[in-house]
Each structure stands twice: as C-alpha cells, then as structure tokens.
Design a protein around this motif. Structure first.
Motif, mmCIF file in Angstrom:
data_model
loop_
_atom_site.group_PDB
_atom_site.id
_atom_site.type_symbol
_atom_site.label_atom_id
_atom_site.label_comp_id
_atom_site.label_asym_id
_atom_site.label_seq_id
_atom_site.Cartn_x
_atom_site.Cartn_y
_atom_site.Cartn_z
ATOM 1 N N ALA A 329 0.815 -1.209 0.000
ATOM 2 C CA ALA A 329 0.000 0.000 0.000
ATOM 3 C C ALA A 329 0.853 1.265 0.000
ATOM 4 O O ALA A 329 0.497 2.259 -0.649
ATOM 5 N N THR A 330 1.989 1.263 0.715
ATOM 6 C CA THR A 330 2.823 2.462 0.726
ATOM 7 C C THR A 330 3.446 2.710 -0.645
ATOM 8 O O THR A 330 3.638 3.867 -1.031
ATOM 9 N N TRP A 331 3.736 1.630 -1.388
ATOM 10 C CA TRP A 331 4.282 1.835 -2.739
ATOM 11 C C TRP A 331 3.265 2.587 -3.602
ATOM 12 O O TRP A 331 3.594 3.608 -4.217
ATOM 13 N N TYR A 332 2.031 2.079 -3.627
ATOM 14 C CA TYR A 332 1.010 2.727 -4.456
ATOM 15 C C TYR A 332 0.684 4.131 -3.949
ATOM 16 O O TYR A 332 0.493 5.065 -4.747
ATOM 17 N N ASN A 333 0.592 4.300 -2.638
ATOM 18 C CA ASN A 333 0.268 5.615 -2.104
ATOM 19 C C ASN A 333 1.332 6.639 -2.481
ATOM 20 O O ASN A 333 1.019 7.779 -2.850
ATOM 21 N N ASN A 334 2.611 6.231 -2.420
ATOM 22 C CA ASN A 334 3.683 7.142 -2.827
ATOM 23 C C ASN A 334 3.613 7.444 -4.317
ATOM 24 O O ASN A 334 3.833 8.587 -4.737
ATOM 25 N N TYR A 335 3.321 6.434 -5.118
ATOM 26 C CA TYR A 335 3.265 6.651 -6.570
ATOM 27 C C TYR A 335 2.166 7.646 -6.934
ATOM 28 O O TYR A 335 2.390 8.568 -7.725
ATOM 29 N N TYR A 336 0.992 7.449 -6.379
ATOM 30 C CA TYR A 336 -0.148 8.277 -6.753
ATOM 31 C C TYR A 336 -0.225 9.595 -6.000
ATOM 32 O O TYR A 336 -0.714 10.596 -6.542
ATOM 33 N N ASN A 337 0.231 9.642 -4.752
ATOM 34 C CA ASN A 337 -0.054 10.787 -3.888
ATOM 35 C C ASN A 337 1.171 11.535 -3.398
ATOM 36 O O ASN A 337 1.019 12.527 -2.680
ATOM 37 N N ASN A 338 2.376 11.084 -3.749
ATOM 38 C CA ASN A 338 3.586 11.744 -3.261
ATOM 39 C C ASN A 338 4.571 11.912 -4.412
ATOM 40 O O ASN A 338 5.431 11.058 -4.650
ATOM 41 N N THR A 339 4.463 13.006 -5.117
ATOM 42 C CA THR A 339 5.292 13.225 -6.308
ATOM 43 C C THR A 339 6.758 13.472 -5.966
ATOM 44 O O THR A 339 7.607 13.438 -6.852
ATOM 45 N N ALA A 340 7.048 13.708 -4.687
ATOM 46 C CA ALA A 340 8.442 13.945 -4.295
ATOM 47 C C ALA A 340 9.256 12.651 -4.239
ATOM 48 O O ALA A 340 10.483 12.688 -4.192
ATOM 49 N N ILE A 341 8.572 11.508 -4.254
ATOM 50 C CA ILE A 341 9.250 10.219 -4.156
ATOM 51 C C ILE A 341 9.702 9.760 -5.541
ATOM 52 O O ILE A 341 8.933 9.751 -6.500
ATOM 53 N N GLU A 342 10.982 9.380 -5.659
ATOM 54 C CA GLU A 342 11.517 8.813 -6.902
ATOM 55 C C GLU A 342 11.328 7.301 -6.813
ATOM 56 O O GLU A 342 11.903 6.652 -5.951
ATOM 57 N N MET A 343 10.528 6.729 -7.709
ATOM 58 C CA MET A 343 10.030 5.374 -7.510
ATOM 59 C C MET A 343 11.074 4.290 -7.739
ATOM 60 O O MET A 343 10.983 3.213 -7.140
ATOM 61 N N LEU A 344 12.076 4.523 -8.584
ATOM 62 C CA LEU A 344 13.156 3.540 -8.720
ATOM 63 C C LEU A 344 13.898 3.421 -7.395
ATOM 64 O O LEU A 344 14.151 2.307 -6.913
#
Length: 367
Positions: A329-344
């Motif tokens: 859930a934290t992966w998806y929440n960061n992807y959709y709701n936290n643009t400051a997170i670099e997903m790689l």
C-alpha cells in the motif's frame, strides 16, 4: 546473500516487463548480475518497467516466446548462465475470453524455452515459473504438495498444469543425465501482491486504479480466502532455488512451492480493509462495493505446502500479513499521492528493507 552466485553472471528473464519480472530484474541488478530480458510487449501502462526506465538498466529485446526461432537465436547469442522463465498470460479471466492465446503462450511458450535450452551448447541453470493454479484444486484446507495432482477447471489452470507436465518431460528426456549442461527446476507461487502491479482484473491493481480516480471499486467474492504474499517472497525463493541448483545438481528436476506464512490466509475483504487504511485521499464506505456474483469459476481456497523448499534450501517466507500490506500500500500511495518520491529509488529501498527483515529473522537464504 545467495552466495554471490549471481554477481557478474548473465541472467535472462522472459517476461521481464511484467510485474514479477521487473521486480526480479531490479533485485538481480542489486546482486551484480548482467540482466537480459525478453518480452513481447509492456503489458500495462503504467508499469514498473517504464516507471524505473528499466530499458536503460537491462539489455532488453521485444520478442514473443511463441517464436521458437527467435528464442533459440536469443539464447544462442546471450549464452546466459541463468534463465528465469516468467513470460505468460497470467490472468484467469482472460483465459476465458481467449483460451487459445492463453494455451499457446503458457504451454508452447514454455516448450519453446525448454527446446532452445535443449539445443544449447553451454551450461545453464533454468528456473521455470508456473503457478499454484497448476494443482487440481479440491478446496481442501491443507496445503498442496509438489507431488499432488495437476489440473484445473479453467483454461488458465489447465495451461499451467500442462506447462508443468512439459517441464517434467524435458527433464526426464533431455536434462536428467549427469552429463547434461542444462539444469532445471519448476517453481510455483500465487496471489502475489506488491507495488507496481497494474494487470487488469486483479484485485489490488483494480483497487488503486479506482481510488486514484476517486471511484468505487467493485469487489467480487469478498469472502474467498487467499494466501496473500508480497512479490519479494516468491522471488526470494526463485533466487534461492537458482543458487542451490547452480551449485548442486542434486536439485535438478525438482518442483518447489513458495508460499506465505499461514497467517497470510485472509479473505479478500480483510485484505481490502487493511490496504484502505494506507490510502491518503479517499476514505469511507464509498471506496468499495461488495459483489457475490462471479461469471466465471475461481478457487475459493488455495494454499501451498512449502516443506520441500524448507528441507532442501532452508527457505521460509519473511513478512507477516501487516507487513505485506504495508509494503504494497505504501508503494502505491507514494506513486499516486507523493510526487516527491523517486520510484526507482523507493523500489530498490523496499528490496533492501525486505532483505534486512529476512536477515534479522535469521532466514538462511538472506545470509
């Protein structure tokens, strides 16, 4: 970790653009492998492959595993030390919409990879990934063992059972002799969840797609029980199996289950309610709508017995249910709701965190 067997080794992943294949690619890169990939397309948009710009991280080829000549050519050119075969049509519902495509991909695709290895002139360790759906499911409460009957009521399950029979036949006919340069094992897991899965008609991706649009997600069969596991759990088993098979031929030809801890067996509704706690935007009863009318057959209960993996490799799963939910859930929440997170970077961080958890719990494979 994994005895450094993957460091500086050439590893070919079929289906590397898919959910599990992309996570496996990143993990192998962390282990120092030279990663090659082959897939017919990018199966979803968005995808982990695109988000992490993985085409710049691995040596990728677009090709269909049903093209025997192309697969032979690729394996001949690469001469991989390891093959992880994941390419498949992975969705039960799609097997009803187009059973022939499912059969040709999952059965003939597997046969083509094995045939390309049969004519190879170099040593290679191949891990053939199928599914827990390969078992003839009679809805019993204890876990299926690798020696239980294969089969299935739906085209997808039938294709996976057939793939297992083909794997076994190639081992018995071509790879069993002590002088064979090819070593193979089949591995089985199911109901894998985790960040960056956007496959159609799959529970967790459907949830986050709907919530990202502010929509209500319909939930079919809310009381069906599944052994939920994070994607890194079976991948750790695949990597451990590859390591041990590479080092010792006595594991050649075996099949292995890689399933979660018993506390992971939760209903669809229980998983939904836990995951919803991590979503920062939409809250409340309008997040989902429960349905009980399935238009196609799905197993109500499916569980694996992983004693063989424990006995042969000292492998056991790491995460508890709440941790599996949190990772996902934290992966998806960061992807959709936290643009400051670099997903790689975040994805690689989750792999490191997972390995750290395994080491802290004295899991042998993580040492």
């Amino acid at each position: 970790m994994f005895g450094n067997v993957y460091n500086n080794k050439k590893v070919l992943i079929t289906g590397n653009t898919g959910f599990k294949g992309a996570w496996l690619s990143l993990w192998l890169k962390q282990l120092g492998a030279e990663v090659y990939g082959v897939s017919k397309d990018i199966p979803s948009s968005p995808s982990l492959f695109e988000i992490t710009k993985m085409e710049s991280l691995v040596k990728h080829t677009f090709a269909d595993i049903r093209d025997l000549n192309k697969i032979k050519e690729l394996i001949h050119e690469i001469e991989p030390d390891f093959v992880f075969h994941l390419a498949a049509q992975p969705i039960v519902k799609l097997s009803y919409d187009d059973p022939i495509d499912t059969m040709s991909s999952n059965i003939m695709g597997t046969a083509n990879v094995l045939e390309a290895l049969r004519v190879a002139k170099f040593p290679c360790t191949a891990i053939m990934i199928t599914s827990d759906k390969c078992y003839e499911n009679v809805e019993w409460e204890w876990g299926y063992k690798e020696t239980d009957h294969l089969g299935g009521k739906d085209p997808y399950s039938a294709s996976k059972g057939a793939a297992e029979i083909i794997i076994k036949s190639y081992y018995e006919s071509f790879f069993k002799d002590s002088d064979s340069q090819i070593k193979i094992a089949s591995v089985r897991a199911g109901n894998v969840i985790g960040g960056a899965d956007w496959a159609a008609n799959r529970l967790v991706p459907d949830m986050f797609r709907a919530w990202s649009l502010g929509e209500t997600v319909p939930i079919r069969s809310p009381h069906s029980t599944r052994p939920w596991q994070h994607v890194l759990e079976p991948l750790s088993g695949y990597l451990k199996c590859g390591q041990e098979l590479y080092l010792d031929k006595k594991y050649n030809g075996y099949a292995y289950n890689f399933g979660p801890n018993s506390d992971q067996n939760k209903t669809v509704l229980e998983l939904l309610e836990e995951i919803a706690k991590y979503w920062e935007v939409q809250k409340g009863a309008d997040m989902y709508e429960l349905q009980e009318n399935n238009s196609f057959h799905e197993a109500g209960l499916l569980k694996l017995n992983c004693d063989r993996a424990l006995q042969h490799f000292n492998w056991k799963p790491t995460l508890h249910f709440d941790e599996t939910v949190a990772f996902t859930a934290t992966w998806y929440n960061n992807y959709y709701n936290n643009t400051a997170i670099e997903m790689l970077a975040f994805t690689n961080k989750q792999i490191i965190e997972y390995v750290t958890n395994a080491k802290n719990r004295n899991n042998e494979w993580a040492k």
